[in-house]
Design an enzyme around this catalytic site. Structure first.
Site, short mmCIF file in Angstrom:
data_model
loop_
_atom_site.label_atom_id
_atom_site.label_comp_id
_atom_site.label_asym_id
_atom_site.label_seq_id
_atom_site.Cartn_x
_atom_site.Cartn_y
_atom_site.Cartn_z
N LYS A 199 36.81 -17.53 30.72
CA LYS A 199 36.38 -16.14 31.19
C LYS A 199 34.77 -16.01 31.53
O LYS A 199 34.13 -15.37 30.71
CB LYS A 199 37.01 -15.02 30.04
CG LYS A 199 37.42 -13.62 30.69
CD LYS A 199 38.15 -12.65 29.92
CE LYS A 199 38.22 -11.34 30.29
NZ LYS A 199 38.79 -11.04 31.57
N LEU B 240 43.51 -17.62 34.13
CA LEU B 240 43.23 -17.23 33.04
C LEU B 240 44.17 -16.85 32.04
O LEU B 240 45.36 -16.48 32.60
CB LEU B 240 42.44 -15.80 33.11
CG LEU B 240 41.87 -15.35 31.74
CD1 LEU B 240 40.54 -15.98 31.43
CD2 LEU B 240 41.43 -13.93 31.85
N ARG C 272 40.21 -16.46 22.41
CA ARG C 272 40.22 -16.96 23.82
C ARG C 272 38.62 -16.91 24.04
O ARG C 272 37.95 -17.63 24.91
CB ARG C 272 40.71 -15.83 25.00
CG ARG C 272 40.63 -16.23 26.33
CD ARG C 272 41.44 -15.35 27.56
NE ARG C 272 41.04 -14.18 27.49
CZ ARG C 272 41.48 -13.14 27.81
NH1 ARG C 272 42.71 -13.40 28.67
NH2 ARG C 272 41.03 -11.93 27.99
N ARG D 99 13.35 -18.86 33.61
CA ARG D 99 14.13 -19.45 34.58
C ARG D 99 14.17 -20.84 34.62
O ARG D 99 13.19 -21.50 35.07
CB ARG D 99 14.04 -18.56 35.75
CG ARG D 99 15.58 -18.80 36.71
CD ARG D 99 15.48 -18.18 38.00
NE ARG D 99 17.02 -18.07 38.83
CZ ARG D 99 16.84 -19.23 39.55
NH1 ARG D 99 16.40 -20.40 39.44
NH2 ARG D 99 18.18 -19.33 39.80
N TYR E 31 32.97 -13.14 28.81
CA TYR E 31 32.92 -11.91 28.34
C TYR E 31 34.54 -11.71 28.08
O TYR E 31 35.46 -12.63 28.08
CB TYR E 31 32.86 -11.14 29.28
CG TYR E 31 33.80 -10.86 30.58
CD1 TYR E 31 33.75 -12.13 31.45
CD2 TYR E 31 34.45 -9.89 30.81
CE1 TYR E 31 34.60 -11.77 32.73
CE2 TYR E 31 35.41 -9.74 31.92
CZ TYR E 31 35.49 -10.90 33.06
OH TYR E 31 36.41 -10.90 33.80
N GLU F 140 46.81 -16.33 40.66
CA GLU F 140 46.71 -14.95 40.00
C GLU F 140 46.13 -13.86 40.78
O GLU F 140 45.76 -14.15 41.86
CB GLU F 140 46.03 -15.10 38.41
CG GLU F 140 44.63 -15.82 38.67
CD GLU F 140 43.98 -15.74 37.46
OE1 GLU F 140 44.33 -15.43 36.21
OE2 GLU F 140 42.84 -16.43 37.39
N HIS G 63 17.38 -23.97 35.00
CA HIS G 63 18.68 -24.44 34.91
C HIS G 63 19.21 -24.95 33.68
O HIS G 63 20.16 -24.81 32.97
CB HIS G 63 19.26 -25.54 36.05
CG HIS G 63 19.30 -24.71 37.49
ND1 HIS G 63 18.44 -24.19 38.06
CD2 HIS G 63 20.36 -24.43 38.35
CE1 HIS G 63 18.86 -23.62 39.22
NE2 HIS G 63 20.05 -23.84 39.44
C1 LIG Z 1 41.12 -13.59 36.88
C2 LIG Z 1 42.20 -12.98 35.78
N1 LIG Z 1 43.14 -13.02 35.32
C3 LIG Z 1 43.98 -12.27 34.50
C4 LIG Z 1 43.52 -11.30 33.76
C5 LIG Z 1 44.37 -10.70 32.83
O1 LIG Z 1 43.85 -10.97 31.65
P1 LIG Z 1 44.29 -9.97 30.34
O2 LIG Z 1 45.73 -9.54 30.24
O3 LIG Z 1 43.82 -10.65 29.15
O4 LIG Z 1 43.29 -8.72 30.44
C6 LIG Z 1 42.18 -10.96 34.13
C7 LIG Z 1 41.50 -9.91 33.24
O5 LIG Z 1 40.54 -9.28 33.57
C8 LIG Z 1 41.55 -11.68 35.11
O6 LIG Z 1 40.12 -11.45 35.32
#
Ligand SMILES: Cc1ncc(COP(=O)(O)O)c(C=O)c1O
Length: 281
Positions: free
Chosen positions: A145, A201, A51, A99, A32, A177, A101
């Site tokens: 993501k 991320l 991304r 369903r 997403y 993070e 895998h």
């Molecule tokens: C795990 C994680 N890290 C960092 C971010 C920040 O990313 P962005 O600045 O692209 O929203 C997000 C955003 O939802 C996130 O889910």
């Protein structure tokens, strides 16, 4: 008006639309993006779409749509919603199939929502927020993501139950993070954040902060730091698309710096507002 879209059809947000045997629903088998719209214009859309494609490739999604197709879909949806300050949530899953895998041979499912932005609580903007530290229990491919957010959900709920805004994640003693944010600390005027790796991320807001730091001559240092170093920081803040820059003034109940949003954080926040106004598609 908040709206939804799935596989070529605009729908109301509460309309039933996803079959039971949908891989996003069954396996969390998808990716997403969340894109911010300011005054009707998308912010850093190209970066978000790049991304998205990177995430799709990483999980071997066979996406036949181009970046331009997604750009058009997003712009059409924003126009249809009529919203000016909103967020677009775009989700791609491995499609609808019995369903199993193993990857099915079916088209991906594409859905999105356009929703009015819920502004960050003013008191948090003014006074800052509290965070907890939490073990980073996620897998080792956090640069994707992915829809699989269970460890993030659990850590964030734990933070909430302790009256905190975010859980800052710790892997082997080092800060990675937040559950939905990148984490920064300021020490002696310099800004530190974890370097890009499989464990975080690559935030788009992080990217914007890096650009802004250049403009305001603040050193942007990509260097991991420990939870002890975080607690000793002069300032801490987190970033993401929906909340932009959020000052963190206590971590695990310990006061950070002067216990209020710091000078560098505030400067970067104001500069980001200017950057947003200048840089729109
Ligand atoms: C795990 C994680 N890290 C960092 C971010 C920040 O990313 P962005 O600045 O692209 O929203 C997000 C955003 O939802 C996130 O889910």
């Amino acid at each position: 008006m908040d709206i939804g879209y799935i596989n070529g059809r605009y729908i109301g947000l509460n309309e039933l639309a996803v079959p039971i045997e949908e891989r996003g629903h069954q396996f969390g088998d998808g990716i997403y993006e969340v894109i911010r719209v300011y005054n009707g214009k998308t912010f850093m859309l190209n970066e978000h779409l790049e991304r998205l494609i990177k995430s799709g490739n990483a999980i071997k999604l066979q996406i036949e749509h181009s970046i331009d197709d997604f750009r058009k879909l997003i712009h059409d949806a924003i126009a249809k919603s009529g919203e000016k300050d909103c967020c677009v949530y775009l989700q791609i899953t491995r499609g609808i199939s019995a369903r199993n895998h193993l990857f099915p041979n079916v088209p991906v499912s594409i859905s999105l929502t356009v929703k009015q932005i819920v502004p960050l609580q003013k008191s948090i903007r003014v006074n800052g927020a509290a965070a907890i530290l939490h073990e980073d229990e996620r897998w080792s491919n956090c640069y994707i993501k992915s829809l699989n957010l269970l460890p993030n959900v659990l850590a964030r709920q734990t933070a909430y139950e302790q009256g905190c805004f975010e859980a800052i994640l710790v892997r082997n003693g080092m800060i990675t993070e937040g559950t939905s944010s990148n984490v920064f600390m300021v020490k002696q005027g310099k800004l530190y954040t974890a370097p890009l790796s499989r464990h975080i991320l690559a935030g788009i807001t992080r990217m914007a902060v890096k650009k802004i730091c250049k403009q305001v001559s603040v050193d942007f240092i990509k260097q991991s730091f420990s939870k002890e170093e975080l607690l000793q920081a002069d300032e801490v803040f987190i970033t993401n698309t929906t909340s932009e820059i959020v000052p963190i003034v206590t971590v695990e109940g310990q006061t950070i710096g002067a216990g209020r949003p710091g000078e560098v954080t505030t400067k970067l926040y104001h500069k980001l507002q200017q950057f947003v106004a200048d840089c729109k598609e």
